[in-house]
Scaffold this motif. Structure first.
Motif, short mmCIF file in Angstrom:
data_model
loop_
_atom_site.label_atom_id
_atom_site.label_comp_id
_atom_site.label_asym_id
_atom_site.label_seq_id
_atom_site.Cartn_x
_atom_site.Cartn_y
_atom_site.Cartn_z
N LYS A 199 -11.31 16.49 0.72
CA LYS A 199 -10.96 17.85 0.30
C LYS A 199 -10.62 17.96 -1.18
O LYS A 199 -10.51 19.06 -1.71
N TYR A 200 -10.44 16.84 -1.83
CA TYR A 200 -10.07 16.90 -3.25
C TYR A 200 -11.25 17.39 -4.09
O TYR A 200 -12.41 17.07 -3.81
N ALA A 201 -10.91 18.12 -5.13
CA ALA A 201 -11.96 18.70 -5.97
C ALA A 201 -12.79 17.64 -6.69
O ALA A 201 -13.97 17.84 -6.95
N ILE A 202 -12.16 16.53 -7.01
CA ILE A 202 -12.91 15.53 -7.77
C ILE A 202 -13.82 14.68 -6.89
O ILE A 202 -14.62 13.89 -7.38
N CYS A 203 -13.71 14.87 -5.59
CA CYS A 203 -14.51 14.06 -4.67
C CYS A 203 -15.98 14.46 -4.74
O CYS A 203 -16.31 15.64 -4.91
N ASN A 204 -16.84 13.48 -4.61
CA ASN A 204 -18.29 13.68 -4.70
C ASN A 204 -18.75 14.20 -6.06
O ASN A 204 -19.76 14.88 -6.17
N LYS A 205 -17.99 13.88 -7.07
CA LYS A 205 -18.42 14.27 -8.42
C LYS A 205 -18.49 13.02 -9.29
O LYS A 205 -17.74 12.07 -9.07
N LEU A 259 -20.96 7.58 -14.92
CA LEU A 259 -21.97 7.96 -13.92
C LEU A 259 -21.51 7.75 -12.49
O LEU A 259 -22.12 8.27 -11.56
N ILE A 260 -20.46 6.99 -12.32
CA ILE A 260 -19.98 6.71 -10.97
C ILE A 260 -19.54 7.99 -10.28
O ILE A 260 -18.80 8.79 -10.86
N VAL A 261 -19.98 8.17 -9.07
CA VAL A 261 -19.57 9.34 -8.29
C VAL A 261 -18.40 8.94 -7.41
O VAL A 261 -18.47 7.94 -6.69
N ILE A 262 -17.32 9.70 -7.49
CA ILE A 262 -16.14 9.41 -6.66
C ILE A 262 -16.42 9.86 -5.24
O ILE A 262 -16.82 11.00 -5.00
N GLN A 263 -16.25 8.94 -4.32
CA GLN A 263 -16.57 9.24 -2.92
C GLN A 263 -15.32 9.32 -2.07
O GLN A 263 -14.29 8.75 -2.43
N PRO A 264 -15.40 9.98 -0.92
CA PRO A 264 -14.24 10.02 -0.03
C PRO A 264 -13.85 8.59 0.38
O PRO A 264 -14.73 7.73 0.52
N LYS A 265 -12.58 8.37 0.57
CA LYS A 265 -12.01 7.08 0.93
C LYS A 265 -12.05 6.04 -0.19
O LYS A 265 -11.64 4.91 0.01
N LEU A 317 4.91 -1.14 -15.07
CA LEU A 317 4.82 -2.37 -15.83
C LEU A 317 5.48 -2.20 -17.18
O LEU A 317 5.69 -1.09 -17.63
N ASP A 318 5.76 -3.30 -17.81
CA ASP A 318 6.28 -3.33 -19.16
C ASP A 318 7.48 -2.40 -19.32
O ASP A 318 7.48 -1.47 -20.12
N ASP A 319 8.50 -2.65 -18.50
CA ASP A 319 9.74 -1.91 -18.61
C ASP A 319 9.51 -0.40 -18.51
O ASP A 319 10.03 0.38 -19.30
N ASN A 320 8.72 -0.02 -17.52
CA ASN A 320 8.50 1.40 -17.25
C ASN A 320 7.74 2.16 -18.33
O ASN A 320 7.89 3.35 -18.48
N ARG A 321 6.95 1.46 -19.13
CA ARG A 321 6.18 2.20 -20.12
C ARG A 321 4.75 2.46 -19.66
O ARG A 321 4.05 3.29 -20.22
N VAL A 322 4.33 1.70 -18.69
CA VAL A 322 2.99 1.89 -18.12
C VAL A 322 3.13 2.01 -16.61
O VAL A 322 3.89 1.28 -16.00
N THR A 323 2.39 2.94 -16.03
CA THR A 323 2.41 3.07 -14.58
C THR A 323 0.99 2.93 -14.06
O THR A 323 0.07 3.50 -14.63
N VAL A 324 0.84 2.15 -13.01
CA VAL A 324 -0.45 2.03 -12.37
C VAL A 324 -0.33 2.76 -11.03
O VAL A 324 0.57 2.49 -10.26
N ILE A 325 -1.22 3.68 -10.80
CA ILE A 325 -1.16 4.47 -9.57
C ILE A 325 -2.39 4.19 -8.72
O ILE A 325 -3.51 4.21 -9.22
N GLU A 326 -2.14 3.93 -7.45
CA GLU A 326 -3.23 3.69 -6.53
C GLU A 326 -3.32 4.92 -5.65
O GLU A 326 -2.32 5.36 -5.10
N LYS A 327 -4.49 5.49 -5.53
CA LYS A 327 -4.59 6.76 -4.81
C LYS A 327 -5.88 6.80 -4.00
O LYS A 327 -6.95 6.55 -4.53
N VAL A 328 -5.74 7.10 -2.72
CA VAL A 328 -6.93 7.21 -1.88
C VAL A 328 -7.47 8.63 -1.97
O VAL A 328 -6.73 9.60 -1.89
N ILE A 329 -8.77 8.75 -2.17
CA ILE A 329 -9.38 10.06 -2.36
C ILE A 329 -9.80 10.65 -1.02
O ILE A 329 -10.46 9.99 -0.21
N LEU A 330 -9.36 11.85 -0.78
CA LEU A 330 -9.75 12.55 0.45
C LEU A 330 -10.89 13.51 0.14
O LEU A 330 -11.03 13.97 -1.01
#
Lengths: 271, 138
Positions: free
Chosen positions: A157-163, A191-197, A142-155
């Motif tokens: 196996k990722y370390a941040i999952c369930n935390k 407080l939100i816990v990141i869950q798989p999927k 967005l905004d002439d490549n100064r901001v990027t929005v990334i959409e990512k599905v959590i698997l």
């Protein structure tokens, strides 16, 4: 708004029609006599016949001080000249230059044009983002490549999952704007816990997007320090540390609107 | 020695290229139409290359990036304008000479110290008025 539309055939017609309904002041200049006639009858609008890169045509058509100048000619270099003329000599606030050769997008921008559009370039970007679906990552600039929005599905196996977000020491150069979970949107807090999927919608700058993906994709066994050497040590103590709250303010507007209705879901679940 | 590039092999471009080659400069002349190289003289010692000047990547591929000086003599003012800016700003070539038919385009290259523009229209007009005042005096 004063909008000048220079050149173009069917594209010009479409743009004229979509702007005409919004009560803008339209100035249409076209170098092709046959197209001029056609646009006059099709759009019921005054069309000037002249080269949109010549000073004379600008003066005759009264194309001064345009809020938006749109160049739609066939030749890229004609559009380049038209936009420069509009900007430097006729005080156009914003110029939009349509080009055919995708590599001209970068070159024209380097030469000082503010918005350069190539359908091939856009198509290629779309294809790239569609084909990267298999990695479950989508990016939007967005905004002439100064901001990027990334959409990512959590698997899982990722370390941040369930935390919980407060415990993962999310990098400072990015923030989680929203989480999609079971067709609902969650505006995250610590407080939100990141869950798989879960699908994480993250906002960052283009030069940090690679680092961010690297961070998110880090697998459980080998979580790497992020944002410097303090990472590993910090991870151990992170639960006691203050976590920079994911900034609600930075959420992508469009998503945020839809999110408002479901914003309470996470807290309910939590309690 | 850095090379000299001439973009556009029309009457002017070819004659510039012939002249530079006679002065023993390392000249490369570019045109998108191979048949236009027929305008070059028999003793032209430079290299003619076929390339589309609207495509900067193609120009970069044949080494325009590293030119010492560039003469732009295409028949299309808008293309010349773009090439002049690209050579001066993107390729950072120290000397860019360009011919414009439309003198009003000059304003768009003003302030760019490595671009020198020539307008045959103005030159002809000034020369003619000089000739006229000369013949009046006689």
């Amino acid at each position: 708004m004063k909008i000048v539309i220079a050149g173009g055939d069917s594209k010009a017609e479409y743009i004229i029609k979509s702007y005409k309904s919004r009560k803008n002041q339209l100035v249409v200049i076209n170098p092709n006599k046959a197209v001029v006639e056609r646009l006059r009858t099709a759009c019921q609008i005054k069309v000037f016949h002249g080269a949109p890169w010549s000073r004379l045509a600008f003066e005759q058509a009264n194309a001064f001080d345009a809020d938006i100048f749109i160049a739609l000619c066939e030749e890229d270099t004609d559009n380049y000249a038209a936009c420069l003329m509009a900007k430097r000599m006729f005080n156009a606030k914003k110029t939009i230059c349509v080009v055919d050769n995708p590599s001209n997008v970068e070159y024209f921008k380097q030469l000082g044009l503010d918005a350069v559009i190539s359908s091939t370039y856009l198509l290629a970007q779309n294809i790239m983002s569609e084909s990267s679906m298999e990695t479950l990552t989508k990016t939007l600039s967005l905004d002439d490549n100064r901001v990027t929005v990334i959409e990512k599905v959590i698997l899982s196996k990722y370390a941040i999952c369930n935390k919980a977000i407060k415990d993962i020491r999310f990098p400072k150069y990015a923030s989680i704007a929203a989480i999609y979970r079971n067709y609902q949107i969650i505006i995250p807090n610590g407080l939100i816990v990141i869950q798989p999927k879960d699908t994480l919608l993250m906002v960052t700058t283009p030069n940090n997007s690679r680092n961010l993906l690297k961070y998110v994709e880090t697998e459980r066994a080998s979580i790497l320090p992020v944002g410097g050497l303090a990472g590993v040590k910090a991870k151990e103590t992170s639960s006691s540390e203050k976590k920079a709250a994911p900034a609600e303010e930075k959420t992508v507007e469009k998503k945020a609107e839809t999110a408002k209705t479901t914003v309470k879901t996470p807290t309910k679940k939590k309690n | 020695m850095k090379r000299t590039y001439v973009i556009g092999c029309g009457k002017l471009g070819s004659s510039i290229a012939n002249e530079l080659s006679r002065r023993e400069l390392d000249v490369i002349i570019i045109d998108n139409d191979e048949s236009s190289f027929a305008l070059l003289s028999d003793d032209f010692s430079g290299v003619p290359k076929v390339a589309d000047a609207t495509d900067l990547d193609a120009l970069a591929n044949i080494g325009v990036e590293n030119a010492g000086e560039v003469y732009i003599t295409t028949g299309n003012d808008n293309l010349s304008l773009f090439l002049a800016h690209a050579c001066a700003i993107i390729f950072k070539i120290p000397y860019v000479y360009v011919r414009f038919d439309d003198p009003t385009l000059g304003i768009l290259v003003q302030g760019q110290s490595n671009i020198k523009a020539v307008y045959p229209f103005q030159l002809t007009r000034d020369r003619l008025s000089l000739l006229r005042s000369g013949s009046e005096q006689q």
